[in-house]
Design a protein around this motif. Sequence first.
Motif, mmCIF file in Angstrom:
data_model
loop_
_atom_site.group_PDB
_atom_site.id
_atom_site.type_symbol
_atom_site.label_atom_id
_atom_site.label_comp_id
_atom_site.label_asym_id
_atom_site.label_seq_id
_atom_site.Cartn_x
_atom_site.Cartn_y
_atom_site.Cartn_z
ATOM 1 N N ALA A 1 -10.934 27.646 -1.830
ATOM 2 C CA ALA A 1 -11.051 28.758 -2.783
ATOM 3 C C ALA A 1 -9.992 28.681 -3.860
ATOM 4 N N ARG A 2 -8.837 28.105 -3.520
ATOM 5 C CA ARG A 2 -7.763 27.996 -4.505
ATOM 6 C C ARG A 2 -6.956 26.735 -4.287
ATOM 7 N N SER A 3 -6.124 26.423 -5.267
ATOM 8 C CA SER A 3 -5.355 25.191 -5.152
ATOM 9 C C SER A 3 -3.966 25.359 -5.750
ATOM 10 N N VAL A 4 -2.999 24.718 -5.135
ATOM 11 C CA VAL A 4 -1.657 24.671 -5.704
ATOM 12 C C VAL A 4 -1.279 23.203 -5.892
ATOM 13 N N VAL A 5 -0.807 22.876 -7.092
ATOM 14 C CA VAL A 5 -0.363 21.502 -7.336
ATOM 15 C C VAL A 5 1.136 21.511 -7.047
ATOM 16 N N MET A 6 1.433 21.436 -5.746
ATOM 17 C CA MET A 6 2.813 21.567 -5.256
ATOM 18 C C MET A 6 3.116 20.501 -4.207
ATOM 19 N N GLY A 7 2.322 19.437 -4.209
ATOM 20 C CA GLY A 7 2.587 18.348 -3.265
ATOM 21 C C GLY A 7 3.644 17.419 -3.846
ATOM 22 N N ILE A 8 3.488 16.144 -3.594
ATOM 23 C CA ILE A 8 4.487 15.182 -4.058
ATOM 24 C C ILE A 8 4.353 14.940 -5.564
ATOM 25 N N GLY A 9 5.496 14.945 -6.266
ATOM 26 C CA GLY A 9 5.493 14.584 -7.672
ATOM 27 C C GLY A 9 5.713 15.746 -8.623
ATOM 28 N N HIS B 1 -11.441 15.016 -0.120
ATOM 29 C CA HIS B 1 -10.961 14.905 1.263
ATOM 30 C C HIS B 1 -10.662 16.293 1.823
ATOM 31 N N GLY B 2 -10.022 17.136 1.009
ATOM 32 C CA GLY B 2 -9.636 18.472 1.470
ATOM 33 C C GLY B 2 -10.852 19.322 1.773
ATOM 34 N N ARG B 3 -11.861 19.251 0.923
ATOM 35 C CA ARG B 3 -13.046 20.095 1.119
ATOM 36 C C ARG B 3 -13.797 19.717 2.388
ATOM 37 N N ALA B 4 -13.663 18.443 2.800
ATOM 38 C CA ALA B 4 -14.312 18.020 4.039
ATOM 39 C C ALA B 4 -13.717 18.753 5.248
ATOM 40 N N LEU B 5 -12.532 19.346 5.102
ATOM 41 C CA LEU B 5 -11.908 20.105 6.199
ATOM 42 C C LEU B 5 -12.313 21.581 6.158
ATOM 43 N N GLY B 6 -12.949 22.019 5.074
ATOM 44 C CA GLY B 6 -13.348 23.423 4.939
ATOM 45 C C GLY B 6 -13.316 23.822 3.474
ATOM 46 N N LEU C 1 -5.743 24.457 -1.204
ATOM 47 C CA LEU C 1 -5.440 23.036 -1.070
ATOM 48 C C LEU C 1 -4.202 22.704 -1.897
ATOM 49 N N CYS C 2 -3.250 22.031 -1.263
ATOM 50 C CA CYS C 2 -2.038 21.623 -1.970
ATOM 51 C C CYS C 2 -2.130 20.122 -2.252
ATOM 52 N N VAL C 3 -2.044 19.729 -3.523
ATOM 53 C CA VAL C 3 -2.253 18.320 -3.872
ATOM 54 C C VAL C 3 -1.026 17.689 -4.535
ATOM 55 N N SER C 4 -0.988 16.366 -4.484
ATOM 56 C CA SER C 4 0.097 15.578 -5.071
ATOM 57 C C SER C 4 -0.336 15.001 -6.414
ATOM 58 N N THR C 5 0.650 14.686 -7.270
ATOM 59 C CA THR C 5 0.328 14.113 -8.580
ATOM 60 C C THR C 5 0.998 12.763 -8.831
ATOM 61 N N ALA D 1 0.841 -1.188 0.000
ATOM 62 C CA ALA D 1 0.000 0.000 0.000
ATOM 63 C C ALA D 1 0.878 1.242 0.000
ATOM 64 N N GLN D 2 0.456 2.286 -0.730
ATOM 65 C CA GLN D 2 1.226 3.505 -0.849
ATOM 66 C C GLN D 2 0.428 4.677 -0.308
ATOM 67 N N SER D 3 1.116 5.774 -0.101
ATOM 68 C CA SER D 3 0.393 6.933 0.413
ATOM 69 C C SER D 3 0.863 8.227 -0.242
ATOM 70 N N ILE D 4 0.009 9.238 -0.181
ATOM 71 C CA ILE D 4 0.331 10.574 -0.697
ATOM 72 C C ILE D 4 -0.118 11.623 0.316
ATOM 73 N N GLU D 5 0.276 12.861 0.068
ATOM 74 C CA GLU D 5 -0.060 13.958 0.973
ATOM 75 C C GLU D 5 -0.921 15.011 0.320
ATOM 76 N N THR D 6 -1.799 15.576 1.121
ATOM 77 C CA THR D 6 -2.629 16.701 0.691
ATOM 78 C C THR D 6 -2.638 17.684 1.855
ATOM 79 N N VAL D 7 -2.461 18.974 1.581
ATOM 80 C CA VAL D 7 -2.415 19.940 2.682
ATOM 81 C C VAL D 7 -3.517 20.985 2.518
ATOM 82 N N HIS D 8 -4.273 21.188 3.589
ATOM 83 C CA HIS D 8 -5.365 22.165 3.622
ATOM 84 C C HIS D 8 -4.859 23.389 4.388
#
Length: 328
Positions: A141-149, A133-138, A96-100, A75-82
């Motif tokens: 309004a904007r997003s950065v694709v600056m997570g893993i990858g 998942h991120g929206r469930a925390l609040g 929201l910062c997401v991984s690709t 099993a693998q994992s990734i990160e998302t930051v709110h």
Amino acid sequence: MERGGRAFHARILRREVLERGTLKYEAMTGLPDRLRESLSRDLPVLGLVELARSPSKDGTCKLLLGLAEGEGSKAQSIETVHIPPLSRKAQSGATLCVSTQVGCPVGCPFCASGKAGLVRNLRADEILEQYLHGRALGAIARSVVMGIGEPLLNFDALLAALTIVHKEMGIGARKITVSSVGFPERVRRAALARPPFQLAISLHTAFDEERAALVPAMAKTPIEEVLSAGDFWFETTGREVTYEVVLLAGLNDTLQHAEELGRRLAGRRATVNLIPFNPVVDGDFQRPEGQRVDEFRELVENAGVVARVRWSRGLESDAACGQLRLRN
Ligand code: SAH
Ligand code: SF4
């Protein structure tokens, strides 16, 4: 549908999840009871599972999300930051910062994400689910694709996911920023697709030899080619490129570096984001002093290039991107 659902039920479900953010079948009252019961028995609304949550005092919350892998594979994992706004008045929702990708093949020595190389690309649904998942925390309004990858190495899946985020979750194209090391052919291809996002290119230095060390996968690509691909992006999409520089004390933060950066970017429609390094676990690099960062910014601006400093938030919990995953 084998459960007795109809095509319009699928449309209702899609709208509930993407537009309204409903993540429980019980709450989807537009669907027949029998269908809701059948779905809740064996089909989770979200495929990614929250493995860990790491909140910071400033409100930033990092999620570690587990991917469902095939039998036998680990099993693998990734990160998302709110990242909620600093003041409620200033902004209406979080970033929201997401991984690709799972891991990253580029191998920048200052980055936690690349430490173990690339495991695999994320699928479009896995990129999209980070927003749910991120929206469930609040509200987002904007997003950065600056997570893993490295996003442009997984462009098709990214484009499919962001098109839905833009059209069905209602996040404006000017409010989504994709950060890439700027593989020239991939930047050009992305520009021609006129995707719903702004582009940021991680440049880090205006000296070729140094960039080869800081961005190993681009060792053979001259900076000039990266910049001309950036120019092509601007001419094609009409959107300015942001060039990012992670400032590493005693390495790429000297005044000569600032001057050379200003010289190379002068006359281009571009902005520079200076990101003081976030210390990573067992790192060899250091964050420069605030005064050096300010001097650096002034020198770049003296060349007529707009420069901003971006101190990252969420520092006390798990610092830079990729760290939560590395720790687990
Ligand atoms: N792979 C893409 C997007 C993910 S990294 C890219 O490199 O652009 C997003 C940004 O975070 C990049 O500018 C990257 O250089 C920066 N970054 C990575 N590790 C960092 C650290 N430890 N401190 C500060 N910024 C970091
Ligand atoms: Fe990959 Fe970006 Fe990290 Fe470099 S900085 S290793 S490209 S995620």
